[in-house]
Scaffold this motif. Structure first.
Motif, PDB file in Angstrom:
ATOM      1  N   ILE A   1       4.046   5.550  -5.568  1.00  0.00           N
ATOM      2  CA  ILE A   1       3.976   5.538  -7.036  1.00  0.00           C
ATOM      3  C   ILE A   1       2.964   6.561  -7.523  1.00  0.00           C
ATOM      4  O   ILE A   1       3.220   7.324  -8.465  1.00  0.00           O
ATOM      5  CB  ILE A   1       3.609   4.128  -7.548  1.00  0.00           C
ATOM      6  N   ILE A   2       1.792   6.601  -6.854  1.00  0.00           N
ATOM      7  CA  ILE A   2       0.746   7.555  -7.230  1.00  0.00           C
ATOM      8  C   ILE A   2       1.227   8.988  -7.034  1.00  0.00           C
ATOM      9  O   ILE A   2       1.030   9.859  -7.882  1.00  0.00           O
ATOM     10  CB  ILE A   2      -0.537   7.301  -6.404  1.00  0.00           C
ATOM     11  N   LYS A   3       1.900   9.231  -5.885  1.00  0.00           N
ATOM     12  CA  LYS A   3       2.426  10.570  -5.616  1.00  0.00           C
ATOM     13  C   LYS A   3       3.424  10.994  -6.682  1.00  0.00           C
ATOM     14  O   LYS A   3       3.408  12.136  -7.157  1.00  0.00           O
ATOM     15  CB  LYS A   3       3.096  10.595  -4.236  1.00  0.00           C
ATOM     16  N   ASN A   4       4.308  10.060  -7.059  1.00  0.00           N
ATOM     17  CA  ASN A   4       5.308  10.365  -8.080  1.00  0.00           C
ATOM     18  C   ASN A   4       4.663  10.657  -9.427  1.00  0.00           C
ATOM     19  O   ASN A   4       5.091  11.564 -10.152  1.00  0.00           O
ATOM     20  CB  ASN A   4       6.293   9.199  -8.221  1.00  0.00           C
TER      21      ASN A   4
ATOM     22  N   THR B   1       0.837  -1.208   0.000  1.00  0.00           N
ATOM     23  CA  THR B   1       0.000   0.000   0.000  1.00  0.00           C
ATOM     24  C   THR B   1       0.868   1.253   0.000  1.00  0.00           C
ATOM     25  O   THR B   1       0.620   2.202  -0.750  1.00  0.00           O
ATOM     26  CB  THR B   1      -0.917   0.008   1.240  1.00  0.00           C
ATOM     27  N   LYS B   2       1.911   1.254   0.850  1.00  0.00           N
ATOM     28  CA  LYS B   2       2.822   2.402   0.902  1.00  0.00           C
ATOM     29  C   LYS B   2       3.516   2.607  -0.437  1.00  0.00           C
ATOM     30  O   LYS B   2       3.680   3.724  -0.909  1.00  0.00           O
ATOM     31  CB  LYS B   2       3.854   2.207   2.011  1.00  0.00           C
TER      32      LYS B   2
ATOM     33  N   VAL C   1       1.569  11.785  -9.892  1.00  0.00           N
ATOM     34  CA  VAL C   1       0.893  13.088  -9.775  1.00  0.00           C
ATOM     35  C   VAL C   1       1.894  14.227  -9.902  1.00  0.00           C
ATOM     36  O   VAL C   1       1.642  15.230 -10.563  1.00  0.00           O
ATOM     37  CB  VAL C   1       0.137  13.190  -8.426  1.00  0.00           C
ATOM     38  N   LYS C   2       3.069  14.046  -9.260  1.00  0.00           N
ATOM     39  CA  LYS C   2       4.117  15.071  -9.337  1.00  0.00           C
ATOM     40  C   LYS C   2       4.599  15.252 -10.772  1.00  0.00           C
ATOM     41  O   LYS C   2       4.828  16.375 -11.232  1.00  0.00           O
ATOM     42  CB  LYS C   2       5.293  14.699  -8.429  1.00  0.00           C
ATOM     43  N   LYS C   3       4.764  14.124 -11.486  1.00  0.00           N
ATOM     44  CA  LYS C   3       5.187  14.210 -12.874  1.00  0.00           C
ATOM     45  C   LYS C   3       4.172  14.983 -13.714  1.00  0.00           C
ATOM     46  O   LYS C   3       4.544  15.797 -14.563  1.00  0.00           O
ATOM     47  CB  LYS C   3       5.363  12.795 -13.448  1.00  0.00           C
ATOM     48  N   ILE C   4       2.881  14.693 -13.461  1.00  0.00           N
ATOM     49  CA  ILE C   4       1.818  15.385 -14.203  1.00  0.00           C
ATOM     50  C   ILE C   4       1.833  16.872 -13.889  1.00  0.00           C
ATOM     51  O   ILE C   4       1.735  17.723 -14.782  1.00  0.00           O
ATOM     52  CB  ILE C   4       0.440  14.778 -13.867  1.00  0.00           C
ATOM     53  N   ASP C   5       1.969  17.200 -12.575  1.00  0.00           N
ATOM     54  CA  ASP C   5       2.011  18.605 -12.167  1.00  0.00           C
ATOM     55  C   ASP C   5       3.206  19.325 -12.787  1.00  0.00           C
ATOM     56  O   ASP C   5       3.084  20.452 -13.278  1.00  0.00           O
ATOM     57  CB  ASP C   5       2.070  18.719 -10.635  1.00  0.00           C
TER      58      ASP C   5
END
Length: 212
Positions: free
Chosen positions: A77-80, A71-72, A82-86
């Motif tokens: 992975i999701i945070k990374n 889960t962590k 999202v950061k790439k998209i931002d």
């Protein structure tokens, strides 16, 4: 007489035999081995049950730790992503940002996307002038949208018209600037892009809000 004596002896012998048989101990069945066997079997079963339970608990604990770890990892992975998209969106915004910075006066302007490839900026000794740039060329000096002029005693403000929705004077970095537009349309009314020119003029106040 002898017959009676013999009969008595035989009777006594029979009675003794019966009594002897009655007092003979009956051998007891040995159950200690069975008890020990049952006890040993029960202990073995309890040990196996405890071992199974411990293995189940260990397996559950390992599964829980693994699930939490997964889960962590998924969250990271999701945070990374999202950061790439931002970052990509920010870079796209920066690359699409049409900003002009005056080398002579130090102020800057940001133009809207609707102005892309439709304007040009000329930096002169006393001002910064912004022109409409049509696909089909027009004469020199035509298509002036507005000018930002450093206010001096030599400035003749009557040569320029005020722009609806804009201030007349702007103070930037301790200097005062006058903002004005042409006194007429300053663009051929028969030009195929006259509507685009007029629409862009309406957006001048939006551009002036970015002056800094």
């Amino acid at each position: 007489m002898r017959k009676l004596l013999l009969t008595g002896l035989i009777t006594l012998a029979l009675v003794g035999t019966v009594i002897g048989c009655g007092n003979k101990e009956v051998p007891q069945k040995d159950t200690s081995l069975k008890t020990e066997t049952v006890s040993s079997s029960t202990s073995s079963n309890e040990s196996k049950n405890n071992e199974i339970k411990e293995n189940e608990d260990k397996s559950k604990s390992e599964t829980k730790v693994k699930d939490e770890s997964n889960t962590k990892r998924e969250i990271e992975i999701i945070k990374n992503e999202v950061k790439k998209i931002d970052d990509k969106q920010n870079n796209e915004v920066k690359s699409n940002k049409m900003e002009f910075k005056s080398k002579k006066f130090g102020f800057s302007l940001t133009f809207p996307e609707s102005w892309r490839d439709k304007y040009r900026v000329e930096e002169k000794d006393d001002c910064v002038a912004v022109y409409f740039q049509p696909k089909e060329k027009v004469g020199n000096g035509l298509g002036l949208l507005f000018a930002i002029i450093k206010k001096t005693k030599d400035l003749d403000e009557n040569m320029y018209d005020s722009i609806y929705g804009c201030e007349k004077y702007y103070k930037i970095n301790g200097e005062t600037y006058f903002v004005g537009g042409p006194t007429d349309v300053n663009f051929p009314e028969t030009h195929p892009e006259i509507k685009t020119f007029l629409n862009i003029k309406k957006e001048i106040p939006q551009v002036m809000k970015t002056l800094k």
